[in-house]
Write an enzyme that holds these catalytic residues in place. Structure first.
Site, short mmCIF file in Angstrom:
data_model
loop_
_atom_site.label_atom_id
_atom_site.label_comp_id
_atom_site.label_asym_id
_atom_site.label_seq_id
_atom_site.Cartn_x
_atom_site.Cartn_y
_atom_site.Cartn_z
N GLY A 100 0.86 -1.18 0.00
CA GLY A 100 0.00 0.00 0.00
C GLY A 100 0.89 1.23 0.00
N ILE A 143 2.76 2.74 2.31
CA ILE A 143 4.10 2.66 2.91
C ILE A 143 4.97 1.66 2.12
CG2 ILE A 143 5.43 2.11 4.99
CD1 ILE A 143 2.90 2.98 6.61
N THR A 146 7.52 -2.25 11.09
CA THR A 146 7.03 -0.91 11.46
C THR A 146 5.51 -0.88 11.34
OG1 THR A 146 7.25 -0.18 9.17
CG2 THR A 146 9.10 0.32 10.64
N SER A 147 4.90 -2.08 11.27
CA SER A 147 3.46 -2.12 10.99
C SER A 147 2.65 -2.20 12.29
CB SER A 147 3.20 -3.29 10.06
OG SER A 147 1.93 -3.19 9.54
N ARG A 148 2.47 -3.41 12.81
CA ARG A 148 1.84 -3.58 14.12
C ARG A 148 2.44 -4.82 14.76
NH1 ARG A 148 0.50 0.94 13.86
NH2 ARG A 148 -1.57 1.86 13.99
N GLU A 153 2.35 -2.50 23.95
CA GLU A 153 3.17 -1.28 23.99
C GLU A 153 2.83 -0.47 25.24
OE1 GLU A 153 2.74 0.77 20.24
OE2 GLU A 153 3.46 -0.96 19.13
N HIS A 176 7.61 3.00 18.54
CA HIS A 176 6.48 3.32 17.68
C HIS A 176 6.58 4.76 17.15
CE1 HIS A 176 2.10 2.03 16.69
NE2 HIS A 176 2.54 2.90 15.79
P1 NAD Z 1 -2.31 0.81 3.18
O1 NAD Z 1 -3.75 0.52 3.49
O2 NAD Z 1 -2.01 1.84 2.17
O3 NAD Z 1 -1.60 -0.56 2.70
C1 NAD Z 1 -1.84 -1.80 3.30
C2 NAD Z 1 -1.60 -2.89 2.27
O4 NAD Z 1 -1.78 -4.15 2.90
C3 NAD Z 1 -2.60 -2.84 1.09
O5 NAD Z 1 -1.91 -2.87 -0.14
C4 NAD Z 1 -3.46 -4.09 1.28
O6 NAD Z 1 -3.91 -4.66 0.05
C5 NAD Z 1 -2.51 -5.01 2.02
N1 NAD Z 1 -3.22 -6.03 2.78
C6 NAD Z 1 -4.27 -5.85 3.63
N2 NAD Z 1 -4.65 -7.04 4.13
C7 NAD Z 1 -3.84 -7.98 3.59
C8 NAD Z 1 -3.76 -9.39 3.70
N3 NAD Z 1 -4.61 -10.07 4.49
N4 NAD Z 1 -2.80 -10.03 2.98
C9 NAD Z 1 -1.95 -9.35 2.19
N5 NAD Z 1 -1.99 -8.01 2.02
C10 NAD Z 1 -2.92 -7.34 2.72
O7 NAD Z 1 -1.64 1.11 4.57
P2 NAD Z 1 -0.25 1.87 4.85
O8 NAD Z 1 -0.49 3.33 4.94
O9 NAD Z 1 0.77 1.36 3.92
O10 NAD Z 1 0.04 1.36 6.35
C11 NAD Z 1 0.29 -0.01 6.62
C12 NAD Z 1 0.28 -0.22 8.14
O11 NAD Z 1 1.41 0.44 8.71
C13 NAD Z 1 -0.92 0.40 8.86
O12 NAD Z 1 -2.04 -0.43 8.84
C14 NAD Z 1 -0.40 0.60 10.27
O13 NAD Z 1 -0.68 -0.55 11.03
C15 NAD Z 1 1.11 0.71 10.08
N6 NAD Z 1 1.61 2.06 10.41
C16 NAD Z 1 2.58 2.17 11.37
C17 NAD Z 1 3.09 3.43 11.70
C18 NAD Z 1 4.19 3.58 12.72
O14 NAD Z 1 4.31 4.64 13.32
N7 NAD Z 1 5.04 2.59 12.93
C19 NAD Z 1 2.58 4.57 11.08
C20 NAD Z 1 1.62 4.41 10.10
C21 NAD Z 1 1.13 3.15 9.77
#
Ligand code: NAD
Length: 317
Positions: A154, A156, A234-236, A265, A283
């Site tokens: 997506g 990131i 960096t996701s969850r 956390e 985070h």
């Molecule tokens: P986004 O929605 O743009 O991208 C998520 C991607 O994951 C999409 O392309 C989607 O198709 C894919 N996806 C969803 N479910 C899936 C599955 N079951 N199997 C395979 N692919 C799957 O989100 P983003 O903006 O890129 O953010 C991603 C994650 O990063 C957020 O959900 C959040 O948890 C995390 N995040 C962390 C921080 C931090 O401070 N560390 C900050 C922002 C976001």
């Protein structure tokens, strides 16, 4: 009577006054979380009844919190990860949930890359060595020209892929909805999960924490990785089984991991903190002036649009 708004993110309005200036126009009564940490469910249950809207960070907006918030019309997420909000209950109760896509993706992509470089070149250790008046060398590994596996392409994940092209990396990707046009444009290849895990030198996670994604990286997946592999999260936290990761790192099944997020956390009493081949941060992926400014403005726009009867631009489904 003026509407009452709860603002929980600690960084809200810290890097710019614009979000507060935007709110000033509406004469809302603003209450800011000044406890210095996120609220837990019980703390929210005690106060939520009074509020018409909430700008929320990582605090748990659970079924009980939503049900207790009888006046609540909008939960405006300051960020993109919606796993701390019970979307189903919000929908059932008619509480709108807005969020801020596009506000922090470049910051998190920078951060994921920074973690990769810092861990590969042992930069945090070198800093510690020199500060302690020692003069030693640490041998790391190159990032340039290696294979990166991006799980979730997506906002990131795409940002990380773009950065990887500058390092001449082979880019493998896995996503539920492959974006072939983007992949062709930058030379990224979608593969199945097993191939990505077996072939990558760096594996970086950019998927949301959903039921399907819980412990997506478990011992089976860690066993498939190269023993030289480095995992970046960096996701969850919940996407990685931390017990399995502890064993993989402790017994050198993989070379290292960098974590910005944890199953709980802050990660107090977490065995991962005892390991040497792990890099830790708090985070902070989205913690830049740039992202903080954008998240603040967009979170206010989401909140105001619902409370003032306009169509919100980014409504969570
Ligand atoms: P986004 O929605 O743009 O991208 C998520 C991607 O994951 C999409 O392309 C989607 O198709 C894919 N996806 C969803 N479910 C899936 C599955 N079951 N199997 C395979 N692919 C799957 O989100 P983003 O903006 O890129 O953010 C991603 C994650 O990063 C957020 O959900 C959040 O948890 C995390 N995040 C962390 C921080 C931090 O401070 N560390 C900050 C922002 C976001």
């Amino acid at each position: 009577m003026s509407k009452k708004i709860l603002i929980t993110p600690r960084s809200f309005g810290k890097t710019s006054n614009v979000p507060f200036e935007m709110l000033d126009k509406y004469n809302y009564e603003l209450i800011k979380n000044d406890t210095g940490k996120k609220y837990n469910e019980d703390e929210l249950l005690e106060i939520i009844e009074d509020f018409d809207g909430i700008i929320v960070g990582l605090d748990p907006i659970t079924e009980r919190v939503l049900e207790k918030g009888k006046k609540l019309r909008v939960v405006s997420k300051y960020g993109v990860g919606l796993d701390n909000i019970d979307l189903e209950t919000a929908k059932k109760l008619g509480v709108k949930v807005t969020y801020t896509p596009g506000a922090n993706n470049e910051s998190v992509a920078d951060f994921a890359f920074a973690l990769m470089l810092t861990l590969s070149r042992k930069i945090s250790k070198l800093d510690e060595i020199v500060r302690n008046n020692r003069w030693e060398k640490k041998i790391g590994t190159e990032v340039y020209g290696k294979t990166i596996g991006i799980i979730g392409t997506g906002a990131i994940g795409k940002g990380v892929a773009g950065r990887a092209t500058g390092f001449n990396m082979e880019i493998l990707a896995y996503d539920l909805y492959p974006n072939e046009a983007f992949a062709n444009r930058i030379g990224m290849k979608y593969v199945d999960k097993k191939t990505l895990l077996e072939k990558s030198d760096f594996i970086t996670l950019h998927v949301p924490l959903t039921d399907e994604m819980y412990h997506f990286i478990d011992s089976e997946e860690l066993n498939m990785m190269k023993d030289s592999a480095i995992l970046i999260n960096t996701s969850r936290g919940g996407i990685v089984n931390e017990d399995a990761l502890y064993n993989a790192l402790k017994y050198n099944k993989i070379a290292g991991a960098a974590l910005d997020v944890y199953e709980t956390e802050p990660p107090t009493n977490n065995r991962l903190l005892e390991l040497d081949n792990i890099l830790l941060s708090s985070h902070c992926g989205a913690s830049t002036v740039d992202a903080t400014n954008r998240m603040g403005v967009m979170a206010v726009e989401g909140l105001v649009s619902v409370l003032e009867g306009m169509e919100p631009k980014y409504l969570a489904k």
